[in-house]
Design a protein around this motif. Sequence first.
Motif, PDB file in Angstrom:
ATOM      1  N   SER A 371       0.849  -1.194   0.000  1.00 52.91           N
ATOM      2  CA  SER A 371       0.000   0.000   0.000  1.00 52.91           C
ATOM      3  C   SER A 371       0.885   1.246   0.000  1.00 52.91           C
ATOM      4  CB  SER A 371      -0.933   0.014   1.212  1.00 52.91           C
ATOM      5  OG  SER A 371      -0.196   0.162   2.409  1.00 52.91           O
ATOM      6  N   LEU A 372       0.283   2.355  -0.338  1.00 49.89           N
ATOM      7  CA  LEU A 372       0.983   3.648  -0.345  1.00 49.89           C
ATOM      8  C   LEU A 372       0.027   4.672   0.254  1.00 49.89           C
ATOM      9  CD1 LEU A 372       3.110   5.139  -3.221  1.00 49.89           C
ATOM     10  CD2 LEU A 372       1.452   6.548  -2.008  1.00 49.89           C
ATOM     11  N   SER A 373       0.518   5.451   1.219  1.00 48.12           N
ATOM     12  CA  SER A 373      -0.366   6.400   1.912  1.00 48.12           C
ATOM     13  C   SER A 373       0.392   7.665   2.300  1.00 48.12           C
ATOM     14  CB  SER A 373      -0.960   5.753   3.172  1.00 48.12           C
ATOM     15  OG  SER A 373       0.060   5.446   4.109  1.00 48.12           O
ATOM     16  N   GLY A 374      -0.368   8.650   2.696  1.00 47.09           N
ATOM     17  CA  GLY A 374       0.227   9.900   3.140  1.00 47.09           C
ATOM     18  C   GLY A 374      -0.839  10.902   3.537  1.00 47.09           C
ATOM     19  N   TYR A 375      -0.415  12.176   3.639  1.00 51.30           N
ATOM     20  CA  TYR A 375      -1.317  13.252   4.066  1.00 51.30           C
ATOM     21  C   TYR A 375      -1.175  14.459   3.139  1.00 51.30           C
ATOM     22  CZ  TYR A 375      -2.241  10.981   8.547  1.00 51.30           C
ATOM     23  OH  TYR A 375      -2.637  10.088   9.533  1.00 51.30           O
ATOM     24  N   VAL A 376      -2.259  15.154   3.003  1.00 52.71           N
ATOM     25  CA  VAL A 376      -2.244  16.524   2.492  1.00 52.71           C
ATOM     26  C   VAL A 376      -2.488  17.408   3.705  1.00 52.71           C
ATOM     27  CG1 VAL A 376      -3.309  18.212   0.967  1.00 52.71           C
ATOM     28  CG2 VAL A 376      -3.090  15.830   0.223  1.00 52.71           C
ATOM     29  N   TYR A 377      -1.566  18.359   3.958  1.00 51.87           N
ATOM     30  CA  TYR A 377      -1.623  19.095   5.234  1.00 51.87           C
ATOM     31  C   TYR A 377      -1.140  20.526   5.039  1.00 51.87           C
ATOM     32  CZ  TYR A 377       3.463  18.704   5.501  1.00 51.87           C
ATOM     33  OH  TYR A 377       4.805  18.822   5.250  1.00 51.87           O
ATOM     34  N   VAL A 378      -1.408  21.343   6.039  1.00 46.38           N
ATOM     35  CA  VAL A 378      -0.945  22.724   6.065  1.00 46.38           C
ATOM     36  C   VAL A 378       0.418  22.773   6.733  1.00 46.38           C
ATOM     37  CG1 VAL A 378      -1.410  25.070   6.879  1.00 46.38           C
ATOM     38  CG2 VAL A 378      -3.298  23.606   6.148  1.00 46.38           C
ATOM     39  N   ASP A 379       1.426  23.164   5.962  1.00 46.64           N
ATOM     40  CA  ASP A 379       2.804  23.218   6.468  1.00 46.64           C
ATOM     41  C   ASP A 379       3.069  24.620   7.001  1.00 46.64           C
ATOM     42  OD1 ASP A 379       5.416  22.687   7.039  1.00 46.64           O
ATOM     43  OD2 ASP A 379       6.085  22.548   4.949  1.00 46.64           O
ATOM     44  N   LEU A 380       2.675  24.820   8.233  1.00 44.60           N
ATOM     45  CA  LEU A 380       2.710  26.172   8.802  1.00 44.60           C
ATOM     46  C   LEU A 380       4.106  26.761   8.801  1.00 44.60           C
ATOM     47  CD1 LEU A 380       0.260  25.686  11.820  1.00 44.60           C
ATOM     48  CD2 LEU A 380      -0.207  26.823   9.636  1.00 44.60           C
ATOM     49  N   ASN A 381       5.115  25.970   9.110  1.00 40.55           N
ATOM     50  CA  ASN A 381       6.478  26.495   9.183  1.00 40.55           C
ATOM     51  C   ASN A 381       7.257  26.310   7.886  1.00 40.55           C
ATOM     52  OD1 ASN A 381       6.908  23.783   9.258  1.00 40.55           O
ATOM     53  ND2 ASN A 381       7.807  23.754  11.338  1.00 40.55           N
ATOM     54  N   GLU A 382       6.570  25.759   6.879  1.00 41.26           N
ATOM     55  CA  GLU A 382       7.141  25.644   5.531  1.00 41.26           C
ATOM     56  C   GLU A 382       8.461  24.870   5.513  1.00 41.26           C
ATOM     57  OE1 GLU A 382       7.079  29.231   3.180  1.00 41.26           O
ATOM     58  OE2 GLU A 382       5.646  30.159   4.554  1.00 41.26           O
ATOM     59  N   ASN A 383       8.568  23.851   6.379  1.00 39.83           N
ATOM     60  CA  ASN A 383       9.816  23.076   6.399  1.00 39.83           C
ATOM     61  C   ASN A 383       9.711  21.745   5.654  1.00 39.83           C
ATOM     62  OD1 ASN A 383       8.202  21.636   8.127  1.00 39.83           O
ATOM     63  ND2 ASN A 383       9.721  21.479   9.800  1.00 39.83           N
ATOM     64  N   GLY A 384       8.565  21.448   5.027  1.00 41.46           N
ATOM     65  CA  GLY A 384       8.389  20.219   4.283  1.00 41.46           C
ATOM     66  C   GLY A 384       8.204  18.988   5.148  1.00 41.46           C
ATOM     67  N   VAL A 385       7.970  19.183   6.431  1.00 35.94           N
ATOM     68  CA  VAL A 385       7.770  18.071   7.362  1.00 35.94           C
ATOM     69  C   VAL A 385       6.431  18.275   8.050  1.00 35.94           C
ATOM     70  CG1 VAL A 385       8.633  16.864   9.402  1.00 35.94           C
ATOM     71  CG2 VAL A 385      10.249  17.801   7.731  1.00 35.94           C
ATOM     72  N   ARG A 386       5.661  17.199   8.132  1.00 36.98           N
ATOM     73  CA  ARG A 386       4.371  17.288   8.811  1.00 36.98           C
ATOM     74  C   ARG A 386       4.632  17.207  10.314  1.00 36.98           C
ATOM     75  NH1 ARG A 386       0.554  13.180  10.292  1.00 36.98           N
ATOM     76  NH2 ARG A 386      -1.514  14.077  10.618  1.00 36.98           N
ATOM     77  N   ASP A 387       4.729  18.384  10.910  1.00 38.24           N
ATOM     78  CA  ASP A 387       5.053  18.472  12.327  1.00 38.24           C
ATOM     79  C   ASP A 387       3.795  18.346  13.164  1.00 38.24           C
ATOM     80  OD1 ASP A 387       7.856  19.022  11.914  1.00 38.24           O
ATOM     81  OD2 ASP A 387       7.245  21.027  11.242  1.00 38.24           O
ATOM     82  N   SER A 388       4.006  18.082  14.434  1.00 33.14           N
ATOM     83  CA  SER A 388       2.898  17.978  15.364  1.00 33.14           C
ATOM     84  C   SER A 388       2.111  19.276  15.368  1.00 33.14           C
ATOM     85  CB  SER A 388       3.434  17.680  16.767  1.00 33.14           C
ATOM     86  OG  SER A 388       2.391  17.672  17.710  1.00 33.14           O
ATOM     87  N   GLY A 389       0.813  19.154  15.283  1.00 31.77           N
ATOM     88  CA  GLY A 389      -0.062  20.316  15.304  1.00 31.77           C
ATOM     89  C   GLY A 389      -0.401  20.860  13.947  1.00 31.77           C
ATOM     90  N   GLU A 390       0.310  20.408  12.895  1.00 34.03           N
ATOM     91  CA  GLU A 390      -0.006  20.897  11.558  1.00 34.03           C
ATOM     92  C   GLU A 390      -1.194  20.102  11.022  1.00 34.03           C
ATOM     93  OE1 GLU A 390       4.219  22.727  10.033  1.00 34.03           O
ATOM     94  OE2 GLU A 390       3.776  20.649   9.517  1.00 34.03           O
ATOM     95  N   GLN A 391      -2.233  20.800  10.669  1.00 38.50           N
ATOM     96  CA  GLN A 391      -3.539  20.204  10.398  1.00 38.50           C
ATOM     97  C   GLN A 391      -3.645  19.700   8.964  1.00 38.50           C
ATOM     98  OE1 GLN A 391      -6.755  22.874  11.228  1.00 38.50           O
ATOM     99  NE2 GLN A 391      -8.255  21.238  11.443  1.00 38.50           N
ATOM    100  N   GLY A 392      -4.325  18.535   8.820  1.00 36.56           N
ATOM    101  CA  GLY A 392      -4.573  17.991   7.498  1.00 36.56           C
ATOM    102  C   GLY A 392      -5.653  18.752   6.766  1.00 36.56           C
ATOM    103  N   ILE A 393      -5.701  18.517   5.448  1.00 38.59           N
ATOM    104  CA  ILE A 393      -6.681  19.186   4.592  1.00 38.59           C
ATOM    105  C   ILE A 393      -7.596  18.107   4.020  1.00 38.59           C
ATOM    106  CG2 ILE A 393      -7.024  20.595   2.536  1.00 38.59           C
ATOM    107  CD1 ILE A 393      -4.189  21.706   2.989  1.00 38.59           C
ATOM    108  N   GLY A 394      -8.835  18.066   4.423  1.00 37.63           N
ATOM    109  CA  GLY A 394      -9.782  17.080   3.935  1.00 37.63           C
ATOM    110  C   GLY A 394     -10.348  17.437   2.581  1.00 37.63           C
ATOM    111  N   GLY A 395     -10.762  16.383   1.834  1.00 33.95           N
ATOM    112  CA  GLY A 395     -11.407  16.591   0.548  1.00 33.95           C
ATOM    113  C   GLY A 395     -10.470  16.849  -0.602  1.00 33.95           C
TER     114      GLY A 395
END
Length: 547
Positions: A371-395
């Motif tokens: 399988s292959l999976s991941g997230y679409v998320y808001v990268d608040l600090n623009e570091n390319g890493v899904r950090d704790s607290g950075e919220q996903g984008i549904g839809g």
Amino acid sequence: MWQLFFGRRSIRRGKAPTAKTPRQCRLETIEKRQMLTAEPAHVGVVYAEDDSGSDLTPDRFEISFVGGAEGSQLKRLVISGDQDGNGFDEDDVFFDTITNIASLGALQGQGAIFRQDLSDDVGTVTFTVLDGSTDLIIDFSDFDAGERAVFTVDVDEAEYYDPSETDWNTINSGFDTITSGIEFQGSKLTATIVAPHFYDITGTDIFLNAYDAKFEGKGLELPADNHNGFVNRTAGGVVTLQQVPLPITISGTVFKDPNLNNRQDAGETGIANVTLQLWQRVGGTYQNTGHTTTTSAQGQYRFEGTWIVPGTYRVVEVQPAAPLFSVGATAGKVDGATRGASSGTDIVTDIVLLGGENSVSNDFAEALPGSLSGYVYVDLNENGVRDSGEQGIGGATVRLLDQNGNPTGRVATTSTAPGNLGYYVFNDLLPGTYGVAEVQPADYDDGQDTPGSAGGVALPPPGDRITGANIASEINAVNYNFGELVPPGTLSGYVFADRDQNCIRDSGEQGIAGVTIRLLDAGGNVIRTTTTDTNGRYHFDNLRPGT
């Protein structure tokens, strides 16, 4: 007195057929026989009394063996003159083998003469008999179907016998040197034949004075009942044997093959409860035998039993339930040599088995998808890493790509569930190289995208593509993430003369031009500077989220 003659018809050695000569056997050409089933084997013996009135000329036995499975050989004959089964007594016939007045035998003749003439094709013959015994045992080697043999030995009949008598002359005076066909009738013939891939088999028959009917249609090259006018001087017996093939088995393993090499390597486990069907070729077409078996906890299966006879077979795997998928099938081995072939991923076919053969390692390889999976998320600090607290984008929409970067037709929509916001997954992927492409979400700017645990490359913004993910069997590749940015904001205001000092710019309160305004970050550092315009307004634009 003994004499023995063997031979094979000269036509089998590429020579012209020759006429039959006295005391010389001829051997028939072996008729064609099937490899997998056996036609009946017939062993015939004709006894002929010389009728010279003395023991000077021994009596004659002719043996013929035809039919049977491929490679059949006559191994043993037993001729017993104990006609009532009660041991030596009156009316029995016996074998007179030595010249000694102090031994059983009428007239005594010339005594023991044993001669053996064997062709290169026949091997050896061993006679086991005691003088005066009713039983003669003959053991052969390399006596093939189609061969004949002739031997001579003196046969006498006990017309009168008193077991309490001790005088040899008196004893032997009760014996008849001439044993006719009617007197030999009732003697027992026992024959044993052997053949590769078949059980050894033994059968019996009783010699008859009038034997033509029992020989009819057997193909035995033996004299008829009245041959040379000896209608009452001959007796014949024929043993007909139906050979039974040795049992066969077909076995193998169904196993998980995560490296997809179609071979069960160390550590690769079997799959339990998989159904296998057995098909047999009949008249050139494979037919389902109706017999099935299921794999053990170790993934092993085996077809065996009296119902499975020599023939040509096919093993068909019933594909296990998803998510397992077929990798391939491997033809098994018989005595270390491959026998059969794979046909597709779920069939091993053309398994030709003779009696006693065991086909092993008819294996079927299966694998689990990845399988292959991941997230679409808001990268608040623009570091390319899904950090704790950075919220996903549904839809958001994510498309699965093949190894060449082309859409496969599979599409996922990121989750809107609060606990899994922005998550997507593509399950049931066959091993291979994949990629994912994001449809840029509205109201967001493109951020950095990141390849996950199975490798790959992310295109720099505005790429929205990650390629080169190598998905192996049972590998769940994670964290193929698409970072998004909140659109930039603005900060603006006025510097004005607050005449009524209420900190509110009321109507008519004039702005102050040329005032310097500094923009500070969360640490109080000046990051930008501007001045108010003629209306006292200042404006900072293109501000990333922050304090």
